[in-house]
Design a protein around this motif. Structure first.
Motif, PDB file in Angstrom:
ATOM      1  N   PHE A  41     -86.841 -43.983  25.688  1.00  4.92           N
ATOM      2  CA  PHE A  41     -86.381 -44.559  24.425  1.00  4.92           C
ATOM      3  C   PHE A  41     -87.497 -44.390  23.409  1.00  4.92           C
ATOM      4  O   PHE A  41     -88.566 -44.971  23.527  1.00  4.92           O
ATOM      5  CB  PHE A  41     -86.018 -46.029  24.611  1.00  4.92           C
ATOM      6  N   THR A  42     -87.248 -43.562  22.399  1.00  4.23           N
ATOM      7  CA  THR A  42     -88.301 -43.150  21.478  1.00  4.23           C
ATOM      8  C   THR A  42     -88.140 -43.690  20.063  1.00  4.23           C
ATOM      9  O   THR A  42     -89.066 -43.580  19.267  1.00  4.23           O
ATOM     10  CB  THR A  42     -88.326 -41.621  21.381  1.00  4.23           C
ATOM     11  N   LYS A  43     -86.975 -44.204  19.732  1.00  7.92           N
ATOM     12  CA  LYS A  43     -86.642 -44.596  18.350  1.00  7.92           C
ATOM     13  C   LYS A  43     -86.818 -43.387  17.420  1.00  7.92           C
ATOM     14  O   LYS A  43     -87.228 -43.503  16.286  1.00  7.92           O
ATOM     15  CB  LYS A  43     -87.472 -45.795  17.891  1.00  7.92           C
ATOM     16  N   ASP A  44     -86.504 -42.233  17.953  1.00  7.64           N
ATOM     17  CA  ASP A  44     -86.575 -40.976  17.225  1.00  7.64           C
ATOM     18  C   ASP A  44     -85.287 -40.213  17.535  1.00  7.64           C
ATOM     19  O   ASP A  44     -85.006 -39.926  18.693  1.00  7.64           O
ATOM     20  CB  ASP A  44     -87.799 -40.178  17.688  1.00  7.64           C
ATOM     21  N   GLU A  45     -84.508 -39.920  16.510  1.00  5.81           N
ATOM     22  CA  GLU A  45     -83.211 -39.271  16.720  1.00  5.81           C
ATOM     23  C   GLU A  45     -83.339 -37.832  17.191  1.00  5.81           C
ATOM     24  O   GLU A  45     -82.390 -37.255  17.699  1.00  5.81           O
ATOM     25  CB  GLU A  45     -82.378 -39.340  15.439  1.00  5.81           C
ATOM     26  N   LYS A  46     -84.516 -37.219  17.042  1.00  2.00           N
ATOM     27  CA  LYS A  46     -84.689 -35.815  17.399  1.00  2.00           C
ATOM     28  C   LYS A  46     -85.330 -35.613  18.769  1.00  2.00           C
ATOM     29  O   LYS A  46     -85.305 -34.525  19.304  1.00  2.00           O
ATOM     30  CB  LYS A  46     -85.528 -35.121  16.330  1.00  2.00           C
ATOM     31  N   GLU A  47     -85.934 -36.662  19.317  1.00  2.00           N
ATOM     32  CA  GLU A  47     -86.625 -36.526  20.601  1.00  2.00           C
ATOM     33  C   GLU A  47     -86.324 -37.737  21.480  1.00  2.00           C
ATOM     34  O   GLU A  47     -86.343 -38.869  21.020  1.00  2.00           O
ATOM     35  CB  GLU A  47     -88.133 -36.450  20.361  1.00  2.00           C
ATOM     36  N   GLY A  48     -86.037 -37.493  22.747  1.00  2.00           N
ATOM     37  CA  GLY A  48     -85.716 -38.590  23.658  1.00  2.00           C
ATOM     38  C   GLY A  48     -84.403 -39.267  23.271  1.00  2.00           C
ATOM     39  O   GLY A  48     -83.533 -38.653  22.664  1.00  2.00           O
ATOM     40  N   ARG A  49     -84.299 -40.513  23.618  1.00  2.00           N
ATOM     41  CA  ARG A  49     -83.114 -41.283  23.260  1.00  2.00           C
ATOM     42  C   ARG A  49     -83.536 -42.339  22.252  1.00  2.00           C
ATOM     43  O   ARG A  49     -84.502 -43.061  22.465  1.00  2.00           O
ATOM     44  CB  ARG A  49     -82.525 -41.925  24.511  1.00  2.00           C
ATOM     45  N   TYR A  50     -82.805 -42.453  21.155  1.00  2.00           N
ATOM     46  CA  TYR A  50     -83.204 -43.340  20.058  1.00  2.00           C
ATOM     47  C   TYR A  50     -83.352 -44.782  20.527  1.00  2.00           C
ATOM     48  O   TYR A  50     -84.351 -45.431  20.281  1.00  2.00           O
ATOM     49  CB  TYR A  50     -82.198 -43.256  18.918  1.00  2.00           C
ATOM     50  N   GLY A  51     -82.345 -45.302  21.208  1.00  2.00           N
ATOM     51  CA  GLY A  51     -82.396 -46.690  21.641  1.00  2.00           C
ATOM     52  C   GLY A  51     -81.480 -46.942  22.818  1.00  2.00           C
ATOM     53  O   GLY A  51     -80.795 -46.046  23.296  1.00  2.00           O
ATOM     54  N   PHE A  52     -81.478 -48.177  23.264  1.00  2.00           N
ATOM     55  CA  PHE A  52     -80.683 -48.536  24.430  1.00  2.00           C
ATOM     56  C   PHE A  52     -79.198 -48.316  24.184  1.00  2.00           C
ATOM     57  O   PHE A  52     -78.490 -47.789  25.017  1.00  2.00           O
ATOM     58  CB  PHE A  52     -80.969 -49.986  24.808  1.00  2.00           C
ATOM     59  N   PHE A  53     -78.703 -48.748  23.020  1.00  2.00           N
ATOM     60  CA  PHE A  53     -77.302 -48.551  22.667  1.00  2.00           C
ATOM     61  C   PHE A  53     -77.175 -47.252  21.884  1.00  2.00           C
ATOM     62  O   PHE A  53     -77.903 -47.037  20.918  1.00  2.00           O
ATOM     63  CB  PHE A  53     -76.775 -49.707  21.816  1.00  2.00           C
ATOM     64  N   LEU A  54     -76.257 -46.416  22.285  1.00  2.00           N
ATOM     65  CA  LEU A  54     -76.057 -45.145  21.593  1.00  2.00           C
ATOM     66  C   LEU A  54     -75.486 -45.375  20.205  1.00  2.00           C
ATOM     67  O   LEU A  54     -74.537 -46.139  20.039  1.00  2.00           O
ATOM     68  CB  LEU A  54     -75.110 -44.244  22.388  1.00  2.00           C
ATOM     69  N   ASN A  55     -76.063 -44.746  19.216  1.00  2.00           N
ATOM     70  CA  ASN A  55     -75.573 -44.742  17.840  1.00  2.00           C
ATOM     71  C   ASN A  55     -75.370 -46.133  17.257  1.00  2.00           C
ATOM     72  O   ASN A  55     -74.511 -46.331  16.408  1.00  2.00           O
ATOM     73  CB  ASN A  55     -74.270 -43.950  17.732  1.00  2.00           C
ATOM     74  N   LEU A  56     -76.141 -47.116  17.682  1.00  2.00           N
ATOM     75  CA  LEU A  56     -75.965 -48.463  17.175  1.00  2.00           C
ATOM     76  C   LEU A  56     -76.244 -48.535  15.682  1.00  2.00           C
ATOM     77  O   LEU A  56     -75.490 -49.149  14.941  1.00  2.00           O
ATOM     78  CB  LEU A  56     -76.863 -49.449  17.922  1.00  2.00           C
ATOM     79  N   ASP A  57     -77.314 -47.889  15.223  1.00  2.00           N
ATOM     80  CA  ASP A  57     -77.635 -47.935  13.800  1.00  2.00           C
ATOM     81  C   ASP A  57     -76.534 -47.329  12.954  1.00  2.00           C
ATOM     82  O   ASP A  57     -76.168 -47.875  11.917  1.00  2.00           O
ATOM     83  CB  ASP A  57     -78.958 -47.229  13.517  1.00  2.00           C
ATOM     84  N   SER A  58     -75.982 -46.198  13.376  1.00  2.00           N
ATOM     85  CA  SER A  58     -74.917 -45.573  12.597  1.00  2.00           C
ATOM     86  C   SER A  58     -73.659 -46.433  12.611  1.00  2.00           C
ATOM     87  O   SER A  58     -72.933 -46.511  11.626  1.00  2.00           O
ATOM     88  CB  SER A  58     -74.623 -44.166  13.097  1.00  2.00           C
ATOM     89  N   GLU A  59     -73.399 -47.119  13.733  1.00  2.00           N
ATOM     90  CA  GLU A  59     -72.235 -48.011  13.795  1.00  2.00           C
ATOM     91  C   GLU A  59     -72.429 -49.210  12.882  1.00  2.00           C
ATOM     92  O   GLU A  59     -71.488 -49.639  12.211  1.00  2.00           O
ATOM     93  CB  GLU A  59     -71.995 -48.456  15.228  1.00  2.00           C
ATOM     94  N   ILE A  60     -73.634 -49.753  12.830  1.00  2.00           N
ATOM     95  CA  ILE A  60     -73.910 -50.882  11.939  1.00  2.00           C
ATOM     96  C   ILE A  60     -73.751 -50.446  10.489  1.00  2.00           C
ATOM     97  O   ILE A  60     -73.171 -51.170   9.675  1.00  2.00           O
ATOM     98  CB  ILE A  60     -75.321 -51.450  12.204  1.00  2.00           C
ATOM     99  N   ARG A  61     -74.259 -49.257  10.148  1.00  2.00           N
ATOM    100  CA  ARG A  61     -74.096 -48.755   8.777  1.00  2.00           C
ATOM    101  C   ARG A  61     -72.621 -48.584   8.420  1.00  2.00           C
ATOM    102  O   ARG A  61     -72.199 -48.914   7.319  1.00  2.00           O
ATOM    103  CB  ARG A  61     -74.842 -47.427   8.605  1.00  2.00           C
ATOM    104  N   LEU A  62     -71.826 -48.088   9.355  1.00  2.00           N
ATOM    105  CA  LEU A  62     -70.397 -47.898   9.117  1.00  2.00           C
ATOM    106  C   LEU A  62     -69.702 -49.241   8.901  1.00  2.00           C
ATOM    107  O   LEU A  62     -68.904 -49.396   7.976  1.00  2.00           O
ATOM    108  CB  LEU A  62     -69.756 -47.149  10.282  1.00  2.00           C
TER     109      LEU A  62
END
Length: 82
Positions: A41-62
């Motif tokens: 878990f890297t908190k980087d969208e280009k390397e590793g996995r951003y976070g525990f929940f997939l696409n959580l930030d984009s879902e919150i923005r939506l």
């Protein structure tokens, strides 16, 4: 073999459909990473996995965007009524 290495090496013998989450630990050696389904878990969208929940930030923005649009609709529809 040191304790840290033995800790990670032990995971290679577990059944493949098991999930284990390790927080705040050192990385296993490359040969162990190759034998397990290792996700960092890297908190980087280009390397590793951003976070525990997939696409959580984009879902919150939506959700925020939908709420803002709904509030605008509610506000404009209530302006004409008394």
């Amino acid at each position: 073999m040191d304790i840290q290495s033995a800790f990670f090496e032990d995971f290679t013998s577990l059944h493949k459909d098991m999930q284990i989450i390790i927080l705040e630990n050192k990385e296993p050696k490359e040969e162990v990473k190759e034998k397990i389904n290792y996700k960092e878990f890297t908190k980087d969208e280009k390397e590793g996995r951003y976070g525990f929940f997939l696409n959580l930030d984009s879902e919150i923005r939506l959700i925020h965007q939908i709420n803002q649009e709904w509030l605008k609709t509610e506000d404009s529809s209530s302006q004409g009524s008394f």
